[in-house]
Design a protein around this motif. Structure first.
Motif, PDB file in Angstrom:
ATOM      1  N   GLN A  36      46.947  64.687  49.011  1.00  0.00           N
ATOM      2  CA  GLN A  36      46.054  65.766  48.618  1.00  0.00           C
ATOM      3  C   GLN A  36      44.708  65.313  49.404  1.00  0.00           C
ATOM      4  O   GLN A  36      44.773  64.494  50.119  1.00  0.00           O
ATOM      5  N   LEU A  54      41.446  69.700  47.833  1.00  0.00           N
ATOM      6  CA  LEU A  54      42.543  70.568  48.333  1.00  0.00           C
ATOM      7  C   LEU A  54      43.842  69.686  47.429  1.00  0.00           C
ATOM      8  O   LEU A  54      44.281  68.767  48.067  1.00  0.00           O
ATOM      9  N   GLN A  56      47.148  69.649  47.417  1.00  0.00           N
ATOM     10  CA  GLN A  56      48.531  69.746  47.828  1.00  0.00           C
ATOM     11  C   GLN A  56      48.695  68.789  49.131  1.00  0.00           C
ATOM     12  O   GLN A  56      47.737  68.339  49.737  1.00  0.00           O
ATOM     13  N   MET A  58      49.795  67.782  52.836  1.00  0.00           N
ATOM     14  CA  MET A  58      49.130  68.268  53.972  1.00  0.00           C
ATOM     15  C   MET A  58      49.491  67.337  54.939  1.00  0.00           C
ATOM     16  O   MET A  58      49.256  66.104  55.002  1.00  0.00           O
ATOM     17  N   ASP A  84      48.708  73.206  55.465  1.00  0.00           N
ATOM     18  CA  ASP A  84      49.645  73.043  54.502  1.00  0.00           C
ATOM     19  C   ASP A  84      51.179  73.724  55.218  1.00  0.00           C
ATOM     20  O   ASP A  84      50.995  73.733  56.391  1.00  0.00           O
ATOM     21  N   TYR A  90      42.932  73.658  57.063  1.00  0.00           N
ATOM     22  CA  TYR A  90      41.550  73.272  56.292  1.00  0.00           C
ATOM     23  C   TYR A  90      40.933  72.061  57.116  1.00  0.00           C
ATOM     24  O   TYR A  90      41.482  70.990  57.531  1.00  0.00           O
TER      25      TYR A  90
END
Ligand code: ZN
Length: 131
Positions: A36, A54, A56, A58, A84, A90
């Motif tokens: 994350q 964020l 998740q 990545m 992602d 991002y």
């Protein structure tokens, strides 16, 4: 060049490495993956960082940063681009709160016949190097 440990905080681990190795001036690059991330965006009008969490896993597409001094200690300033599962990117100013899944880094140390030390900058509200 080296590898960070799974679970390390990305920014803090890079900074710790620099402090342990006495690297006070240089550049850092890295790639890998995080579980994350937390990245900052500096609102120029408000002179304030806003952080984006964020939550998740990545890929680290690119981490680019520099190493200089803050209060006499090595400080890493890094920006990161992350992707992602759909390849959407991002990014921002890397903040603590970004755990490493896997990370390979490279540091280019400059001979410290000069030092750069961060100071409060009245024009921007940031901690910057002198001109
Ligand atoms: Zn920044």
């Amino acid at each position: 060049m080296g590898r960070l440990t799974k679970g390390d905080d990305l920014l803090e681990a890079l900074e710790k490495f620099c402090r342990e190795q006495n690297i006070t001036l240089g550049e850092v690059r890295a790639l890998g993956a995080v579980t994350q991330a937390r990245v900052g965006y500096y609102n120029q009008a408000e002179r304030k960082y806003y952080f984006l969490d964020l939550a998740q896993p990545m890929e680290i597409l690119a981490l680019v940063g520099n190493i200089s001094l803050k209060d006499g200690k090595s400080m890493v300033h890094a920006h990161v681009t992350l992707a992602d599962a759909e390849g959407r990117a991002y990014g921002g100013h890397l903040a603590p709160g970004t755990p490493v899944f896997a990370c390979e880094f490279a540091i280019h140390e400059y001979q410290a016949d000069q030092t750069l030390s961060r100071q409060p900058d009245a024009e921007t509200g940031l901690l910057l190097w002198p001109y």
